[in-house]
Structures are given as C-alpha cells and as structure tokens.
Write an enzyme that holds these catalytic residues in place. Sequence first.
Site, PDB file in Angstrom:
ATOM      1  N   TYR A 198      54.797  89.993  26.068  1.00 52.39           N
ATOM      2  CA  TYR A 198      54.573  90.768  26.676  1.00 52.39           C
ATOM      3  C   TYR A 198      53.323  91.122  26.075  1.00 52.39           C
ATOM      4  O   TYR A 198      51.600  91.058  26.666  1.00 52.39           O
ATOM      5  CB  TYR A 198      55.243  91.998  26.034  1.00 52.39           C
ATOM      6  CG  TYR A 198      54.804  93.235  26.816  1.00 52.39           C
ATOM      7  CD1 TYR A 198      54.093  93.850  28.171  1.00 52.39           C
ATOM      8  CD2 TYR A 198      54.254  94.664  25.338  1.00 52.39           C
ATOM      9  CE1 TYR A 198      53.573  95.505  28.002  1.00 52.39           C
ATOM     10  CE2 TYR A 198      53.300  95.544  26.139  1.00 52.39           C
ATOM     11  CZ  TYR A 198      52.593  96.104  27.561  1.00 52.39           C
ATOM     12  OH  TYR A 198      52.341  97.609  27.095  1.00 52.39           O
ATOM     13  N   GLY A 238      58.935 103.643  40.826  1.00 46.18           N
ATOM     14  CA  GLY A 238      58.521 104.545  41.142  1.00 46.18           C
ATOM     15  C   GLY A 238      59.127 104.691  42.275  1.00 46.18           C
ATOM     16  O   GLY A 238      60.274 104.288  42.904  1.00 46.18           O
ATOM     17  N   ASP A 254      54.015  94.028  45.817  1.00 42.05           N
ATOM     18  CA  ASP A 254      53.380  93.696  44.856  1.00 42.05           C
ATOM     19  C   ASP A 254      52.416  92.826  44.132  1.00 42.05           C
ATOM     20  O   ASP A 254      51.362  92.723  45.465  1.00 42.05           O
ATOM     21  CB  ASP A 254      54.518  91.869  43.890  1.00 42.05           C
ATOM     22  CG  ASP A 254      54.714  92.051  42.329  1.00 42.05           C
ATOM     23  OD1 ASP A 254      53.776  93.369  42.289  1.00 42.05           O
ATOM     24  OD2 ASP A 254      55.420  91.792  41.778  1.00 42.05           O
TER      25      ASP A 254
END
Length: 281
Positions: free
Chosen positions: A110, A8, A23
């Site tokens: 994931y 971003g 983080d």
Amino acid sequence: MLDELSTGSRATVPDAATTIVGDVPDGGALERAMADVDVVFHQVAVVDVGRTVEHPRETNATNLDGTLAVLDRAREEDARVVLASSAAVYGSADELPIAETAPFEPRSPYAVQKSAADEYARRYADLYELPTVALRYFNVFGPDRRGPYSGVISTFLSQARAGDPITVNGDGEQTRDFVHVDDVVRANLLAATTDDVGAAYNVGSGTRTSIRELAETVRDATGADVPIVHEDPRPGDVRHSVADLSRASRRLGYEPTVELEDGLRSLSARRTRTATSDRTA
C-alpha cells in the site's frame, strides 16, 4: 462522482451530485466522469494494507494504474488533480514532526503504491505542466468511516459501544496524528485553488496522541464502563507519527480546526441520536 460503491452507498451522496458507478481503471467510466471538468479530487484507493500484502498486483491496478489513468485523462481535459496521498509513504521517520522533505520508506505494498502515485503526480506537474497537488493524509477519522479497515478510532468506538474491552496492540505508547475529515475536506478545497502546485503537503492535526490515551478518550466520550486490554504488538507497526504542517500552513493556508476530543464526542453523540431514532421508529 465516479465510484464503484464497494464500500459506499448512493444514500450518502448528495442529491445534486451526478454519480457514475464504475471503477477508475475502466476507461469509459473515467472518460464520462472527467468530461469537461476543471478539478479532479482523486480519492480512490484500496486502503486495506493487509489486502495489498495479499494481492499486490490486484491492488496496484487501483492504487497506481488508476492514478496514472486519472493523470493522463486530466492532461486531455487540462484539469487540475488533487491527489489523496498518505503519511504511509514516510514509514518510520527518523525525525518528528515529519516534514514533506522526509525520505520515503514505504513498509507495505500500500505504501509503495501511494509513494509511486505521489511521485507521479509531481512528475506530471514537472514534465507536462499539469497542475497537481498531493495531500499526504495522516490518520483520518470522522462519520461514516465503517468496516474493519476504517481505523483504530472506529474499532475502539465499536468496542466501547458494544460493552466489550477496548483492545490496544502493544504497550499503547505508540503515537499517531488523528485529523478529522472536516479538516481534510478543507485541505482539499485549498489545494483546488492554490498557485503552489506540483508539490506535496501534509494533512494532519500536528498533535501526537498515544494509542493508550486515545482508548481512554474514547471510553470517556462514550461513557462506557469497559476495561482497556493490551494484545501483542502488530509486526512492522510504525512507532511514532505526527505531521509537520509548516508547509501546508504557509503555502495553502491550512490550519486544523477540529480537536480530537471534540471530534470523538461528536461521533459518540451522532451514534447515540441515530440509535435513539432507530428504537422509536
């Protein structure tokens, strides 16, 4: 806002927002970001499935350990947590549309990480009376979703704008549920105030769209005179997916508002206006 900004930019953050660069597993940054908050929207995740396959332990630190850190900190702050879960938890569901009661069948690290985070959020509600809501996003699309892992819509749009063939994996008859980011935001706001906590809710459009149909719609929206070509199917790809929105509608009051074609036309027009402005600058 806490973000490590690897995907971003500060330029996309409203001026009124306070940004802490860091983080989630960084306890100090997380403590500063969550100090005296009432609601946490936990959106942090490594969403590149391929990366989770190659680096399961590394990505687990963000997708699962990071979620546990948020949940524990929320207990200290007595804050509600709205968690970004995923339709990936369902894998290849036997019944369509997919309800929240469908069994978990994760097919990648994931999906395993998201399944565990989803379960943890609901167990924290049971065990510690922490108000949590897990939102299982289907295929989200919208502006500013860039990069090689931002989804099939971004890929198709990039190919069409470049005048390249639109490439479809497999026969194109596989179906997905595409939901606009505006509707995802609305679902998050509803989850922030609902009394029905400690539960999970699907966030989608409730509409099945084949990948071939999507490619044709993108081509029409962009006005690109390009062919649609088929490549080998991706191994392990889910064949069909669409959300059952009954629970989200009944308990949250969630209803999707952005049609796929309207969303694609808006994305196409937005890119065209940007390109025009760049050329005249």
